[in-house]
Motif scaffolding. Structure first.
Motif, short mmCIF file in Angstrom:
data_model
loop_
_atom_site.label_atom_id
_atom_site.label_comp_id
_atom_site.label_asym_id
_atom_site.label_seq_id
_atom_site.Cartn_x
_atom_site.Cartn_y
_atom_site.Cartn_z
N VAL A 96 65.54 41.55 94.10
CA VAL A 96 64.80 40.55 93.34
C VAL A 96 65.37 39.15 93.58
O VAL A 96 64.64 38.16 93.60
CB VAL A 96 64.84 40.89 91.83
N SER A 97 66.68 39.06 93.79
CA SER A 97 67.33 37.75 93.95
C SER A 97 66.89 37.00 95.20
O SER A 97 67.08 35.79 95.29
CB SER A 97 68.85 37.92 93.98
N ILE A 98 66.28 37.71 96.17
CA ILE A 98 65.85 37.03 97.39
C ILE A 98 64.35 36.72 97.37
O ILE A 98 63.81 36.19 98.34
CB ILE A 98 66.20 37.87 98.63
N LEU A 99 63.67 37.05 96.28
CA LEU A 99 62.24 36.76 96.17
C LEU A 99 62.03 35.27 95.88
O LEU A 99 62.92 34.60 95.35
CB LEU A 99 61.62 37.60 95.04
N PRO A 100 60.85 34.74 96.21
CA PRO A 100 60.55 33.35 95.87
C PRO A 100 60.45 33.14 94.36
O PRO A 100 60.30 34.10 93.59
CB PRO A 100 59.20 33.10 96.56
N GLY A 101 60.48 31.88 93.92
CA GLY A 101 60.59 31.46 92.53
C GLY A 101 59.88 32.27 91.47
O GLY A 101 60.51 32.92 90.65
N LEU A 103 57.95 35.01 91.56
CA LEU A 103 58.15 36.45 91.66
C LEU A 103 59.55 36.84 91.18
O LEU A 103 59.74 37.85 90.51
CB LEU A 103 57.93 36.91 93.09
N GLN A 104 60.53 36.02 91.51
CA GLN A 104 61.90 36.29 91.08
C GLN A 104 62.02 36.27 89.56
O GLN A 104 62.71 37.09 88.97
CB GLN A 104 62.87 35.27 91.70
N THR A 105 61.30 35.33 88.92
CA THR A 105 61.32 35.25 87.47
C THR A 105 60.71 36.49 86.83
O THR A 105 61.29 37.10 85.92
CB THR A 105 60.57 34.00 86.98
N VAL A 106 59.52 36.87 87.32
CA VAL A 106 58.81 38.03 86.76
C VAL A 106 59.64 39.30 86.94
O VAL A 106 59.87 40.05 85.97
CB VAL A 106 57.43 38.18 87.42
N PHE A 107 60.08 39.55 88.16
CA PHE A 107 60.83 40.78 88.42
C PHE A 107 62.24 40.72 87.83
O PHE A 107 62.84 41.76 87.54
CB PHE A 107 60.87 41.05 89.93
N GLY A 108 62.75 39.50 87.65
CA GLY A 108 64.04 39.37 86.98
C GLY A 108 63.96 39.79 85.52
O GLY A 108 64.87 40.44 85.00
N VAL A 109 62.86 39.44 84.86
CA VAL A 109 62.65 39.87 83.47
C VAL A 109 62.53 41.39 83.41
O VAL A 109 63.10 42.04 82.53
CB VAL A 109 61.39 39.20 82.88
#
Length: 211
Positions: A96-101, A103-109
């Motif tokens: 998830v840390s390498i995804l763009p902005g 997407l990173q927020t959504v998958f980070g949650v």
């Protein structure tokens, strides 16, 4: 004179508790050294401290060993399952840390939610294994349901279990001075305090004495 004996009796009880915490902490750490046996060691620790919370346990070392031996297979399998899931979550978080902005927020949650679910399971499953009978699936399911149904207790238990970490982060100098106390007494003492909270949760699911 009576006051003196009362004080001496109270002091004796305190010293006995400290001795129990010392024995339990040392046994827990020793039996957890192989890592793979950490689940069985945690189950044995909570078996004894839950009995202490109910004023039942009399033989600390023997109670620990008997619980470790009886729960070894199932508690070890549960520990391995939890470890495997945690490793998957770590790899997922790295991906998830390498995804763009956005997407990173959504998958980070989502990662955060999964970690909370995992932590709820990890906190309750070994006390449940120690207190109740059942297979692996039933024990893990019941542990998570109990954690969800007693979420305030879950949060409090997490805070109590993290006391050494809070001590290290907030007062590192003090932590270093009492490090040996955390090692020798911490696991047994914290498990005993948590067991009194677990006992309140488990009372809803156990029949009353004599029923």
């Amino acid at each position: 004179m009576s006051k003196y004996f009362a004080a001496d009796g109270a002091l004796g009880i305190i010293m006995e508790k400290i001795a129990d915490f010392l024995i339990l902490s040392v046994l827990y750490l020793l039996f957890s050294i192989p890592i793979v046996t950490a689940g069985a060691s945690a189950t044995a620790l909570y078996t004894v401290t839950l009995r202490m919370a109910r004023h039942e346990e009399k033989k600390t070392a023997r109670g620990f060993w008997n619980a470790f031996r009886e729960n070894f297979r199932q508690a070890t399998l549960i520990h391995l399952i939890l470890t495997a899931v945690l490793l998957l979550l770590v790899f997922y978080a790295l991906a998830v840390s390498i995804l763009p902005g956005n997407l990173q927020t959504v998958f980070g949650v989502l990662t955060g939610i999964f970690l909370i679910v995992w932590l709820m399971e990890a906190v309750f499953v070994f006390p449940v294994q120690a207190r109740f009978c059942g297979g692996i699936c039933r024990t893990m399911k019941n542990a998570w349901l109990m954690a969800a149904a007693n979420f305030p207790y879950f949060l409090l238990i997490v805070l109590i279990s993290g006391l050494p970490i809070w001590n290290l982060l907030l007062l590192p100098a003090v932590f270093l001075r009492i490090l040996i106390l955390w090692i020798l007494l911490g696991p047994g003492l914290l498990a005993w305090v948590n067991s009194r909270l677990f006992q309140r949760c488990f009372q809803k699911y156990t029949p009353e004495e004599g029923v």
